[in-house]
Design an enzyme around this catalytic site. Sequence first.
Site, short mmCIF file in Angstrom:
data_model
loop_
_atom_site.label_atom_id
_atom_site.label_comp_id
_atom_site.label_asym_id
_atom_site.label_seq_id
_atom_site.Cartn_x
_atom_site.Cartn_y
_atom_site.Cartn_z
N THR A 269 0.86 -1.19 0.00
CA THR A 269 0.00 0.00 0.00
C THR A 269 0.90 1.24 0.00
OG1 THR A 269 -0.17 0.24 2.41
CG2 THR A 269 -1.73 -1.26 1.36
N GLY A 270 0.37 2.33 -0.54
CA GLY A 270 1.17 3.56 -0.61
C GLY A 270 2.34 3.41 -1.57
N ALA A 271 2.07 2.77 -2.72
CA ALA A 271 3.16 2.46 -3.65
C ALA A 271 3.25 3.47 -4.79
CB ALA A 271 2.97 1.05 -4.21
N ILE B 40 8.89 5.75 -0.38
CA ILE B 40 9.47 4.45 -0.01
C ILE B 40 8.69 3.29 -0.65
CG2 ILE B 40 10.11 2.96 1.92
CD1 ILE B 40 10.08 5.55 3.69
N GLY B 41 7.36 3.40 -0.66
CA GLY B 41 6.53 2.32 -1.21
C GLY B 41 6.81 2.09 -2.68
N TYR C 120 0.35 11.73 14.39
CA TYR C 120 1.06 10.73 13.59
C TYR C 120 1.63 9.61 14.48
CZ TYR C 120 4.84 8.99 10.50
OH TYR C 120 5.70 8.21 9.75
N1 NAP Z 1 9.63 9.80 5.01
C1 NAP Z 1 10.00 9.63 6.26
O1 NAP Z 1 10.85 10.39 6.80
C2 NAP Z 1 9.45 8.50 7.07
C3 NAP Z 1 10.02 8.26 8.34
C4 NAP Z 1 9.52 7.22 9.11
C5 NAP Z 1 8.48 6.43 8.63
N2 NAP Z 1 7.94 6.70 7.40
C6 NAP Z 1 6.83 5.84 6.95
O2 NAP Z 1 7.19 5.27 5.70
C7 NAP Z 1 5.99 5.03 4.93
C8 NAP Z 1 6.13 5.63 3.55
O3 NAP Z 1 6.26 7.04 3.68
P1 NAP Z 1 6.82 7.99 2.54
O4 NAP Z 1 7.72 8.96 3.19
O5 NAP Z 1 7.28 7.18 1.39
O6 NAP Z 1 5.47 8.80 2.20
P2 NAP Z 1 4.85 9.35 0.83
O7 NAP Z 1 5.86 9.51 -0.23
O8 NAP Z 1 4.02 10.52 1.24
O9 NAP Z 1 3.88 8.13 0.42
C9 NAP Z 1 2.69 7.88 1.09
C10 NAP Z 1 1.91 6.89 0.26
O10 NAP Z 1 0.68 6.60 0.92
C11 NAP Z 1 -0.36 6.64 -0.05
N3 NAP Z 1 -1.64 6.94 0.58
C12 NAP Z 1 -1.91 7.98 1.40
N4 NAP Z 1 -3.20 7.98 1.73
C13 NAP Z 1 -3.76 6.91 1.11
C14 NAP Z 1 -5.07 6.37 1.06
N5 NAP Z 1 -6.09 6.95 1.70
N6 NAP Z 1 -5.30 5.25 0.34
C15 NAP Z 1 -4.26 4.67 -0.34
N7 NAP Z 1 -3.00 5.12 -0.33
C16 NAP Z 1 -2.76 6.24 0.39
C17 NAP Z 1 0.08 7.73 -1.02
O11 NAP Z 1 -0.49 7.58 -2.30
P3 NAP Z 1 -1.71 8.43 -2.91
O12 NAP Z 1 -1.54 9.84 -2.48
O13 NAP Z 1 -1.56 8.20 -4.39
O14 NAP Z 1 -2.93 7.77 -2.34
C18 NAP Z 1 1.57 7.44 -1.12
O15 NAP Z 1 1.80 6.43 -2.09
C19 NAP Z 1 4.85 5.62 5.76
O16 NAP Z 1 4.23 4.61 6.51
C20 NAP Z 1 5.54 6.60 6.69
O17 NAP Z 1 4.82 6.84 7.87
C21 NAP Z 1 8.40 7.70 6.61
#
Ligand code: NAP
Length: 269
Positions: free
Chosen positions: A11-13, A17-18, A156
């Site tokens: 999910t979130g791909a 990261i996804g 969060y």
């Molecule tokens: N970046 C960091 O510093 C960091 C640090 C610690 C942990 N994390 C964790 O790592 C994971 C990935 O984060 P990221 O930084 O790669 O974030 P990101 O680039 O913002 O990606 C978030 C993803 O979640 C999807 N998403 C959001 N709401 C959704 C919904 N209602 N239904 C389906 N998909 C949904 C978004 O796609 P759409 O908008 O297309 O739906 C997007 O693909 C998350 O769990 C985050 O909490 C990130």
Amino acid sequence: MNLSKKTIIITGASSGIGAEAAIQLAQAGATVCLIARRADELQKIQATIQAQAGQVFIYPADITDAEQLKACLDKILSEHQKIDVLVNNAARSIRRPILESLDRLHDYERTMQINYFAAVNMTLHLLPHFLANASGHIVNISTMSTQVPIPLFSAYLASKSALESFSRSLSMELKGKGIDVSIVYFPMVRTPMSSKTAIYKHMKMLDTPAAAGWIVKAIEKKSYRVSSKTGLVANALLNTAPTWAMNLSRPLFQLMDQRLKKKLKTDEA
Ligand SMILES: NC(=O)c1ccc[n+]([C@@H]2O[C@H](COP(=O)([O-])OP(=O)(O)OC[C@H]3O[C@@H](n4cnc5c(N)ncnc54)[C@H](OP(=O)(O)O)[C@@H]3O)[C@@H](O)[C@H]2O)c1
């Protein structure tokens, strides 16, 4: 690394990261099923993977909507004989002080909707399939910020802590039935999520390929926890000497915030 014959839902791909994990897992031979709301972004990741001869399927859906989530999983299960791994990665982050959130209960609700309830709902829908195969692996994505006392992210962090507690119960209850559970505690990673906060421009962060590698590692090793050493040490301190750890962290975070703001101001000057 050989993940061929594994089918993995992420999910979130569509971003961050996804998206990178999808690319790496497909390169390792897995068939990847990608979920996110933005179909156009999913199509771009799909094209990248297909250009490398990877096996990829996309399922655009808002997984906070129970009907869309069910329809999406029904479609995946009708098109794939066996799902091996679910990566609950989709999330949103909100950086806002509690005193600026007094009339913003919706911040707490919307982070729980995607970061916690959607992940739980994905898991509950897939468990019968995993149990029927006596095999399944659920990888839940969390953050190092639940291992360390951190201000400004109450909505969060509470949602991620809830996901961690759910993961513990899941593992305790179902490990004997062939269900593996992993929690990945990412430190800061350079993605669209972290880039929303301007002052983080100068913060040292993991890049997305390195972070995606942590997900690949969690899937290959099936370890319960994938974490940085800093996260492990900080968490041990927080658990054994919480008052001391919190008192130490407060000024350190203020100092870090001041330094990052100063660097940003220098950029703007
Ligand atoms: N970046 C960091 O510093 C960091 C640090 C610690 C942990 N994390 C964790 O790592 C994971 C990935 O984060 P990221 O930084 O790669 O974030 P990101 O680039 O913002 O990606 C978030 C993803 O979640 C999807 N998403 C959001 N709401 C959704 C919904 N209602 N239904 C389906 N998909 C949904 C978004 O796609 P759409 O908008 O297309 O739906 C997007 O693909 C998350 O769990 C985050 O909490 C990130």
